[in-house]
Scaffold this motif. Structure first.
Motif, mmCIF file in Angstrom:
data_model
loop_
_atom_site.group_PDB
_atom_site.id
_atom_site.type_symbol
_atom_site.label_atom_id
_atom_site.label_comp_id
_atom_site.label_asym_id
_atom_site.label_seq_id
_atom_site.Cartn_x
_atom_site.Cartn_y
_atom_site.Cartn_z
ATOM 1 N N VAL A 38 1.193 -7.905 5.095
ATOM 2 C CA VAL A 38 1.880 -6.654 5.375
ATOM 3 C C VAL A 38 0.862 -5.518 5.372
ATOM 4 N N SER A 39 0.131 -5.378 6.480
ATOM 5 C CA SER A 39 -0.779 -4.252 6.587
ATOM 6 C C SER A 39 -0.338 -3.418 7.778
ATOM 7 N N PHE A 40 -0.833 -2.180 7.825
ATOM 8 C CA PHE A 40 -0.340 -1.251 8.835
ATOM 9 C C PHE A 40 -0.605 -1.763 10.248
ATOM 10 N N GLN A 41 -1.779 -2.367 10.460
ATOM 11 C CA GLN A 41 -2.157 -2.756 11.819
ATOM 12 C C GLN A 41 -1.615 -4.116 12.237
ATOM 13 N N ARG A 47 1.579 -11.348 11.124
ATOM 14 C CA ARG A 47 2.246 -11.303 9.812
ATOM 15 C C ARG A 47 2.968 -12.615 9.527
ATOM 16 N N TRP B 285 -0.156 11.171 14.008
ATOM 17 C CA TRP B 285 1.019 11.343 14.854
ATOM 18 C C TRP B 285 2.289 11.408 14.020
ATOM 19 N N ILE B 416 4.939 0.485 4.335
ATOM 20 C CA ILE B 416 4.572 -0.355 5.477
ATOM 21 C C ILE B 416 5.693 -1.341 5.782
ATOM 22 N N VAL B 420 6.756 -0.141 9.275
ATOM 23 C CA VAL B 420 6.068 -0.954 10.270
ATOM 24 C C VAL B 420 6.794 -2.275 10.502
ATOM 25 N N ALA B 430 1.958 9.223 10.416
ATOM 26 C CA ALA B 430 0.851 8.341 10.008
ATOM 27 C C ALA B 430 -0.263 8.503 11.039
ATOM 28 N N TRP B 431 -1.118 7.499 11.168
ATOM 29 C CA TRP B 431 -2.242 7.658 12.101
ATOM 30 C C TRP B 431 -2.639 6.309 12.684
ATOM 31 N N TRP B 432 -3.365 6.367 13.788
ATOM 32 C CA TRP B 432 -4.023 5.181 14.328
ATOM 33 C C TRP B 432 -5.523 5.420 14.370
ATOM 34 N N SER B 433 -6.259 4.402 13.962
ATOM 35 C CA SER B 433 -7.697 4.406 14.092
ATOM 36 C C SER B 433 -8.013 3.274 15.051
ATOM 37 N N ILE B 455 4.752 1.702 17.206
ATOM 38 C CA ILE B 455 5.637 2.045 16.083
ATOM 39 C C ILE B 455 6.908 2.779 16.544
#
Lengths: 315, 534
Positions: A38-41, A47, B285, B416, B420, B430-433, B455
């Protein structure tokens, strides 16, 4: 006596079982999941693949039974985020926590008992007030704040002691280096633990001072020093021992905070990382180890009572 | 005390001059760096020394960038893909495959040769093996498989055109040794590799891994490039950001990336430290969940962005370390960035007007309503960096135009899970990198809605077609044209409300030399160039 110890240990096993069940279901009820999955990316596909690898797609009850059947055989499972056996992680970290905890406990006991004796000896005079002010500070100041302040003062500005870590890079076996690293975290932890010991020592001493046998001892013409050490202090020890038992359990939660601030590679930081990353097997492992520790310490304290106070008999 | 007089002074001056002369000769003869130099960095937890292992994220990225070479790395000038383990590459005319020519004579740190088989293994058996759930593997979904053409040439066979492949290959995409990992049941979970001593091709290799304390690196004698000028690199495990900065101030650590600008006080004044403002393709964003019918009206999205004074948030929360964002492609991508698109400057009156056009009018309590329903938005916010502070300000700006935003502050992992994984939110910040590529497909495509990194669950067939066209471009000019159209499209439709591009604040000890300043991930791809000034 042996029967008593065995009975207490059996009770301990039951306690540990209950701890494991409560912890297991609580952490699984908490929202979130292991950070490896469960990570943001991470996308749904990534997952689900990871959750499946870890068996986290099975129902909670099944997972608990699986875990328990392995745990009774001594296998605490594998960390979900670090990929290492939990037992190995605990072994890697336990030494550092013991080092920090025992040093802090020793310093807190020594300082606490001495200050307690001073406070009782000078009751309601200025040394007593100074000691109680110190204790109030120790109670009131949060450990993480004090930790950062002493780092800034002693490590950054004065440069006397290292900022963090258990030892310098490559100096794993240097005693002097380890002591330098130990000074700040153990000092801060001891300072936050000490107030309880000071207060209990002081009040226990005062109570005993007014008892008949102490008055008798004084009446016999014994030196005040002899009365204090042989009659008063020994009898005041029982409540002090009781609080030591309690402090030892608080020690563990205190070291969680201190270890994070001082980058101390111990169980406390392992526990924080595991909780933040929902590393279920590691959370269970640390909780069980802490539980076992508390069970054993309580048993030892009870046995010490009997040694100090002949009226107490375990049977 | 009598003062010393004439003769003494002359002799001392002479001695000083002599010393100076000797010193000058000595420094002229030795190089300007310390050959025994050591650099110390921090990481917030024990790293996992395999860039693809799930869970190897922020604590592992930098050390893995030093250890594991990639096929490409970013140019320190303009972040375009440059040679690393691959020396050249070209796309097929039909854009459905890429050929990479590998560097010859490269050895793994155990002495075995590196070659096409390793690249094929890393992709076919690890990244494209869906059961492993490798980090970031979804970005390589257009890749079908990798073919070994000859020991020094590989061909990426694609399912659909993928012009940005060389960019993604430079983004935390280290190559793994087939001869070490191919026999493992799960090549991503080999403890002796991940947690002790990985076999690598980078300029440094692991000398010592002390769990919970540090990882020490030493030069890799088998490195293919110029030998490193630093003798030791240490990554210390320091979880607390305050302690990290204290270590930097005490000189125990040589570089820290500061995520919360409010911690910078005291650092900026220290004469030994240099504060660098760097940029990466990072954009913050607000996502408005498109599954919520209230947000499908583009005027509502435009109004909610126009209502926010982004410059004021940058000035207060970011302490000025950032610039207002106009889209998902940051200004550092000079060729592709288009700042001329509509940027929705702060204008509460216009925001109210846009809301009124969309049918939202103030009710008796001042809160906007439509068809008798109040505009109440639940906004979960995660405890990470300055997200909570920034969200609180957005809430106030929205309140000023009559939007009732209800904040729900959550622990990061739980956030998350909710936002997410479950997409259980109405609005969130939140943000995207992202890699510095103009390919924004993972964050905007219909295919990535609900399941991927889209998202807001935004779906726009026209945008999908433009993004596919950009991926199919075979030359940069064509790509620029399509990307500008994409930027115009997203600026008009606002799939995300674009907030700001933050500066990355890196504080560096001035003793560190040879480190590329463009940004930290790129600097770590060139660790062989680093040195410690005398």
């Amino acid at each position: 006596m042996t029967a008593y110890i065995i009975r207490r240990l059996m009770q301990g096993v039951v306690v540990l079982f209950l701890i494991s069940a409560v912890t297991f279901f609580l952490i699984n009820l908490a929202p979130g999941g292991p950070s490896s999955a469960v990570s943001f990316q991470s996308t749904a596909a990534e997952r689900e693949a990871v959750l499946k690898q870890y068996g986290l797609d099975k129902p909670v009850m099944v997972r608990y039974v699986d875990w328990l059947s392995q745990a009774v055989r001594g296998n605490l499972g594998t960390s979900l985020n670090q990929g290492l056996p939990v037992a190995r992680l605990l072994a890697q970290r336990a030494g550092a926590t013991l080092e920090l905890g025992l040093t802090a406990l020793f310093l807190a006991t020594l300082g606490g008992v001495l200050l307690g004796i001073v406070a009782a000896g000078f009751r309601n005079r200025w040394p007593d007030h100074v000691v109680s002010a110190l204790s109030a500070l120790g109670m009131a100041i949060p450990g993480f704040w004090l930790g950062i302040v002493v780092i800034i003062v002693f490590a950054v500005h004065l440069g006397w002691l290292p900022t963090s870590g258990v030892f310098s890079v490559g100096k794993q076996f240097s005693l002097a280096d380890r002591l330098r690293h130990l000074a700040l975290p153990a000092g801060v932890l001891a300072f936050t633990l000490m107030p309880n010991i000071v207060r209990v020592t002081r009040s226990a001493l005062l109570e005993v001072t007014h008892s008949d046998y102490v008055r008798t001892a004084h009446a016999k013409g014994l030196l005040p020093r002899v009365v204090l050490l042989k009659h008063t202090f020994k009898n005041a020890l029982v409540p002090v021992l009781a609080i030591l038992g309690l402090v030892t359990t608080v020690l563990f939660s205190g070291s969680v905070v201190i270890e994070s601030v001082f980058g101390w590679a111990g169980l406390g930081r392992l526990a924080i990382e595991a909780a933040n990353g929902r590393d279920y097997p590691v959370i269970l492992g640390v909780t069980l180890l802490a539980g076992a520790f508390v069970v054993v310490v309580n048993l030892l304290v009870d046995l010490l009572y009997a040694a100090v106070d002949p009226r107490i008999r375990h049977g | 005390m009598p003062r010393k007089t004439g003769p003494h002074l002359t002799t001392r001056l002479l001695a000083l001059l002599a010393a100076l002369a000797i010193f000058t000769i000595a420094t002229a003869q030795t190089p300007n760096y310390d050959p025994n130099g050591s650099l110390t960095f921090v990481t917030n937890a024990d790293p996992t020394l395999n860039p693809w292992t799930p869970g190897a994220v922020i604590e592992s990225n930098l050390v893995n960038t030093i250890l594991f070479d990639q096929l490409t790395r970013y140019s320190t000038k303009d972040l375009t893909p440059s040679p690393d383990l691959a020396t050249s590459w070209e796309a097929a005319p039909d854009a459905l495959s890429w050929t990479f020519h590998l560097r010859q004579g490269v050895k793994w740190s155990d002495g075995k040769p590196f070659g096409a088989a390793d690249v094929a293994f890393t992709f076919n058996k690890v990244i494209l093996n869906k059961a492993l759930g490798a980090n970031n593997s979804s970005v390589f979904s257009p890749v079908d498989h990798v073919e070994v053409v000859d020991p020094n040439t590989v061909r990426f066979v694609l399912k659909s055109p993928f012009s940005s492949l060389p960019y993604y290959l430079a983004y935390f995409a280290g190559m793994l040794p087939a001869h070490v990992l191919e026999s493992a049941p799960n090549p991503l979970q080999v403890a002796s590799f991940n947690k002790s001593n990985p076999v690598v091709t980078g300029p440094f290799k692991v000398a010592e891994f002390v769990p919970g304390s540090y990882v020490r690196l030493e030069p890799n004698p088998d490195y293919w490039g110029q030998a490193p000028k630093v003798k030791t690199i240490v990554f210390k495990v320091v979880a607390d950001p305050n302690t990290q900065l204290a270590q930097l101030l005490a000189g125990d650590v040589d570089m820290v990336t500061v995520t919360n600008p409010t911690l910078l006080a005291g650092v900026e004044r220290n004469p030994n430290l240099e504060v660098l403002r760097q940029s990466q393709n990072i954009w913050y964003w607000v996502a408005l969940n498109q599954s919520d019918p209230r947000f499908t009206d583009v005027r509502v999205r435009q109004a909610l962005l126009t209502a926010i004074d982004r410059q004021a948030i940058i000035d207060s929360v970011l302490k000025g370390y950032g610039t207002v964002a106009t889209g998902p492609i940051a200004p550092l991508q000079k060729a592709f960035y288009d700042g001329s698109v509509p940027s929705y400057p702060y204008d509460p009156a216009r925001a109210k007007q846009l809301m009124a056009d969309a049918g939202w009018t103030p009710g008796p309590d001042g809160i906007l309503q439509k068809d008798g329903k109040k505009l109440t938005i639940t906004v979960p916010t995660g405890q990470f960096g300055y997200l909570v502070n920034a969200t609180l300000l957005v809430q106030q700006y929205w309140k000023a135009i009559g939007v009732d935003a209800k904040l729900n502050v959550m622990e990061w992992n739980a956030y998350i899970q909710d936002v997410v994984v479950k997409r259980n939110y109405q609005a969130t910040l939140a943000w995207w990198s992202t890699p510095p590529t103009p390919d924004i497909t993972p964050y905007f495509s219909t295919a990535a809605a609900e399941k991927g990194n889209n998202i807001p669950n935004y779906k726009n067939a026209e945008l999908d077609a433009l993004m596919a066209k950009a991926r199919a471009a075979t030359n940069v000019d064509d790509e620029v044209t399509v990307v500008k159209a994409i930027e115009a499209n997203v600026a008009q439709n606002l799939p995300y409300l674009f907030l700001w591009y933050p500066d990355i604040i890196t504080v560096l000890n001035k003793k560190v030399g040879g480190m590329a300043t463009i940004n930290t991930p790129t600097a770590f791809q060139y660790s062989a160039d680093w040195y410690v000034k005398r």
